[in-house]
Write a protein that holds these residues in place. Structure first.
Motif, short mmCIF file in Angstrom:
data_model
loop_
_atom_site.label_atom_id
_atom_site.label_comp_id
_atom_site.label_asym_id
_atom_site.label_seq_id
_atom_site.Cartn_x
_atom_site.Cartn_y
_atom_site.Cartn_z
N ASP A 1 1.52 2.86 11.30
CA ASP A 1 1.80 3.97 10.39
C ASP A 1 3.29 4.02 10.03
O ASP A 1 3.65 4.27 8.87
N ASP B 1 3.96 1.32 7.59
CA ASP B 1 2.99 1.35 6.50
C ASP B 1 2.32 -0.03 6.33
O ASP B 1 2.36 -0.66 5.28
N TYR C 1 -0.88 -0.63 6.58
CA TYR C 1 -2.30 -0.53 6.22
C TYR C 1 -2.62 -1.57 5.15
O TYR C 1 -1.88 -1.75 4.18
#
Length: 954
Positions: free
Chosen positions: A470, A473, A475
């Motif tokens: 997270d 970032d 993802y």
């Protein structure tokens, strides 16, 4: 809140807090200084021990010295050594008729042949996979008849029911091979309905030993009936894996007199040193990991092992080199002396051999090795959704995380353990923009349902991973699937290879690195830690780069270099596939069996013979047996009076025994030991403060024998007396009793070093003497013991040789009243540093020290008799006091029943067993054992009989 209202109070509280912090910091520095002093003192003692050994071995020839000087540590790291030139390579052509029986032991974790739950917890990892595949590979080797892998039986609702099955076939032999195959044998120990972590298994070691011994004896008989003309086929080798199984293997090796091999996998001293460097306190480390108990088990494994199998030279020099029982220079010096037929003066060091673990390459297909240029795009196509059904399920599970699944994959596969250093890898990936643009990352971190339900260390690692994803970032760039099966692992490697990706092992320290070899088998180049086994693996395979696991920039640069340079990637892939055969299981088994056969040449050839149970009473059966004369040593091994010459001592002793037998009349024994249904073992160490036998000893013998008659009948029960006293002292104590000496089936003297049979006219068991003499330094250790046993400021006469109680298998020493001597742990440590392997027992209320052979002890004598007489250990009842000699703890544990007679022993020697920093009794004796019962101070025959019924002896 109150503090913030009042400025003066706030200042006072802040000042008080500062003083507390200063005091804690000062105390921590003091503890650290004390620990450093302790380590420095231990290093000094080791150096002194090595110097003492070097002085005794100083008469090496100049040629030997030159040879020793020519080999140094830096040169030894240049290559993984193969079979030595003086050994014969294991050939399947001439071994097919050997019919070997091999026993492997891996005690902890969840062990099964299929669907291994690797990564479920810290106890179920690479070791489980290794031992299962080793068992299968050995069973498929010509000349091996059967392989048994012994582990703990677990019938807990927390785990699958398959772990509660008593046995499981690992490999089914092909017709005509003559092999019986490989099996997992699950031995019950501890609470069967609980899964016990390895740190809590230590109190159940002896229970596992006894259960394993029963299985091995039964299997030796069965195999012997099939392939050895009815004669038992004992194990060719017993191989312990990790510290707990190493201790089990050591006890089994001593009981069966067969060679032992040890593989550490990971080592306690190395872990202890690493945790100390992190600022952990020794007491905290010991409380969490039972580290001192583990280290002692590893030291015992070194004592008993013929050979220690390691994965790398680094493991030998940097890890095993930390132990008291091993020194690389001394081991090499002793090996040279043995080869040249020069005396080693009773010293021994186990042989360290480097045998890289084998790998099962059956999952690797021709397409895996030849399809390196196949682009994943041609497999997936432009429309991902239409092609998903053609992909392995695990591919779809991984690729669902990625925005662009066509990019090369950086693969990391390990359990979620802080030592595996996955968080540093993720930081390196997240902070390197070129690497993020070039590749995806796949993290296979065991299996999980809910992170909160996992162990603390695992949940911390996984939570940190999610936070870092997270934070950076990531993802769409990082895959972290929750579940995978063992059968999915090949597909995971294939996916990374098809994307032209890279495998990485960034562990802080990696003992070996099986995953690196697995990755190479599928054509994946490797980036790996420079600490541990990967150094040797990459040197052999030449298929990747080594990095400092603490340097995240170095990790990112190495990954970027391999992924960006396609020529380098292809070269590493080609080298890995070309050299991977060095790590195949057939190669591993050939090396392994060659080394074992070479080691067995130094092992004694005496083997246990199981007594044939006669059909007639003992008194009748002995009529046709050849005359058993008293085999007393003319050198005075059995010394009742040091002032008499050897011939006179022999004559007086024979007359004493003859008069005793004549006075008591014929033995009333009507059954041979092999026909007994129970054995009652009297092991109460009844001494006064001066070390003299008390009247309670005679009362205990009489009451136990009467209770046996009340409970079972005398003909069904055999009696064994086990004591730390000498034969003469034991005979004198029995003479004061109103029982016949022939009522005893066996008498074990001098702390288990001597065994006598009254029904054979008190003849010493020569087979037992040969059984326990291995590694016995004899006279070579006599002068060393007083020197290492005296306290630092002790006087010369604090501990002196006691000739009257000494024998060929026991060096006895008398302790001056009031004198301080070192504890057993400390003396054993100092003897190990000098290359001596002995068992030490303080007896007679601490007034005497017995030094006996390594494999001699009272509990080992009982195991020996159990095998010889064919009586299960669970059919023994041991009677002890609340305290006793320093081997007292061993008599409390195992499959036998133990009755503790309160008040029977007033003075013991247990205070001389462990030091302050050693492990405690609760690490040896289970607190809730159903096999231990107490009898209050009134232990008359009726009380004993009632207690026997309470523990279901009737």
């Amino acid at each position: 809140v109150i503090a913030t209202r009042n400025t003066r109070e706030r200042s006072n509280r802040l000042e008080n807090m500062c003083w507390r912090i200063w005091h804690l910091a000062r105390k921590k520095k003091q503890i650290a200084w004390e620990d450093a002093q302790r380590l420095a003192k231990r290093r000094l003692e080791r150096e002194q021990g090595r110097n003492d050994a070097a002085d005794d071995l100083s008469e090496l020839s100049e040629g030997e010295k030159e040879k020793g000087d020519s080999i140094n540590a830096s040169e030894s790291l240049k290559e993984i050594p193969r079979i030595n030139s003086d050994m014969q390579i294991w050939s399947e052509d001439d071994k097919s008729s050997r019919n070997l029986y091999i026993v492997l032991i891996s005690m902890h974790g969840l062990v099964r042949g299929d669907n291994m739950e690797l990564g479920r917890d810290s106890d179920t990892g690479g070791q489980v996979k290794y031992v299962v595949e080793l068992a299968r590979a050995l069973a498929n080797t010509e000349g091996v008849y059967r392989v048994d892998l012994l582990t703990r039986q677990i019938a807990s609702p927390e785990v699958d029911s398959s772990y509660g099955e008593p046995n499981e076939m690992l490999s089914c032999p092909s017709d005509g091979t003559g092999s019986c195959g490989a099996y997992i044998i699950r031995i019950p120990c501890g609470a069967r309905d609980k899964y016990i972590a390895k740190e809590s298994l230590w109190p159940y070691i002896h229970e596992f030993v006894d259960g394993a011994l029963n299985h091995i004896v039964n299997m030796a008989r069965a195999i012997g009936e099939q392939v050895n003309g009815g004669k038992p086929t004992w194990p060719y080798v017993i191989h312990g894996h990790y510290a707990d199984a190493g201790e089990v293997a050591a006890h089994l090796s001593g009981a069966l007199n067969v060679p032992m091999v040890l593989t550490g996998h990971s080592l306690g001293r190395n872990k202890f040193e690493q945790l100390l460097k992190q600022g952990r306190l020794p007491k905290d480390i010991n409380a969490s990991y039972k580290i001192m108990r583990r280290i002692e088990a590893e030291e015992l494994g070194l004592d008993a092992s013929e050979m220690v199998v390691t994965s790398t030279r680094q493991e030998i020099e940097m890890q095993w080199g930390l132990y008291d029982g091993f020194d690389l220079k001394l081991e090499r010096k002793l090996r040279v002396r043995r080869q040249r037929g020069v005396s080693c003066f009773g010293r021994f060091m186990p042989r360290m051999v480097v045998i890289p673990p084998g790998m099962d390459f059956s999952y690797v297909t021709t397409q895996d090795t030849m399809g390196g240029d196949t682009d994943l795009k041609s497999l997936i196509g432009n429309d991902r959704t239409q092609s998903k059904r053609n992909l392995p399920p695990m591919w779809s599970e991984v690729m669902r995380f990625f925005t662009n699944p066509h990019k090369p994959t950086i693969l990391a596969l390990s359990r979620p353990d802080p030592k595996k250093n996955v968080t540093t890898l993720l930081k390196a990936f997240g902070e390197c923009q070129p690497l993020r643009e070039l590749a995806n990352m796949t993290l296979i971190l065991g299996n999980r349902d809910d992170i909160e339900d996992m162990s603390n260390s695992s949940s911390v690692v996984l939570t940190t991973v999610l936070k870092l994803i997270d934070k950076y970032d990531l993802y769409g760039q990082v895959a972290y699937p929750k579940h995978h099966k063992q059968s999915d692992v090949p597909d995971i490697y294939r996916l990374a290879a098809k994307t032209k990706g890279v495998f990485i092992n960034p562990a802080l320290v990696e003992p070996f690195g099986l995953t690196i070899i697995e990755a190479a088998a599928y054509g994946l180049p490797v980036v790996a830690t420079k600490n541990g086994g990967p150094v040797d693996i990459l040197k052999a395979l030449n298929n990747g780069l080594l990095v400092d696991p603490h340097d995240q920039n170095a990790i990112a640069d190495a990954l970027l270099k391999l992924l960006a340079d396609k020529n380098m990637w292809s070269e590493c892939r080609k080298n890995g596939l070309k050299n991977i055969h060095r790590f195949s299981w057939p190669e591993h088994c050939r090396n392994y069996l060659s080394h074992v056969e070479h080691s067995r040449n130094r092992h004694p050839n005496s083997h246990l013979e199981i007594m044939t149970i006669p059909g007639e009473p003992l008194s009748d059966s002995l009529r046709d047996v050849e005359d058993f004369s008293l085999r007393f040593s003319m050198e005075g091994d059995f010394k009742l009076n040091a002032e008499l010459d050897a011939v006179t001592r022999q004559k007086n002793l024979i007359e004493a025994i003859t008069q005793k037998a004549s006075f008591n009349g014929n033995a009333s024994v009507t059954h041979s030991p092999g026909r007994r249904q129970m054995l009652f073992v009297i092991a109460a160490d009844c001494y006064d403060s001066d070390g003299n036998t008390t009247e309670t000893f005679q009362a205990t013998i009489k009451n136990v024998m009467k209770a046996a008659g009340l409970s079972l009948g005398l003909g069904r029960v055999g009696f064994i007396l086990v004591t730390g006293s000498s034969l003469g002292e034991t005979m004198e104590a029995i003479r004061r009793c109103t029982v016949n000496i022939e009522d005893f089936d066996a008498i074990v003297c001098n702390s288990g070093s001597e065994l006598y049979f009254p029904w054979r006219d008190m003849v010493a068991d020569g087979d037992y003497e040969a059984h326990v003499e291995y590694r016995w330094p004899g006279e070579n250790v006599r002068s060393v013991v007083p020197r290492v046993a005296r306290a630092e400021d002790g006087a010369e006469d604090d501990i002196v040789g006691f000739v009257d109680a000494s024998s060929s298998r026991c060096q006895s020493y008398s302790i001056k009243p009031g004198a301080e001597t070192r504890k057993v742990d400390n003396i054993r440590q100092r003897l190990r540093m000098r290359g001596f392997r002995c068992n030490l027992v303080y007896t007679r209320a601490g007034s005497r020290l017995n030094v006996v052979p390594l494999f001699a002890s009272r509990i080992q004598a009982l195991r020996y008799l159990s095998i010889r007489w064919g009586i299960d250990l669970s059919k023994m009842v041991v009677f002890v006091g609340e305290k006793g000699d320093t081997d007292y703890e061993d008599l409390l544990v195992g499959l036998h029943k133990t009755l503790i007679l309160r008040g029977s022993v007033m003075y013991g020697s247990e205070k001389l067993l462990h030091g302050e920093d050693a492990f405690k009794r609760e690490d040896v004796v289970p607190p809730d054992s159903p096999n231990i019962a107490y009898i209050e101070e009134s232990y008359e025959p009726l009380d004993l009989s009632a207690a026997l019924k309470a523990i279901k002896i009737k």
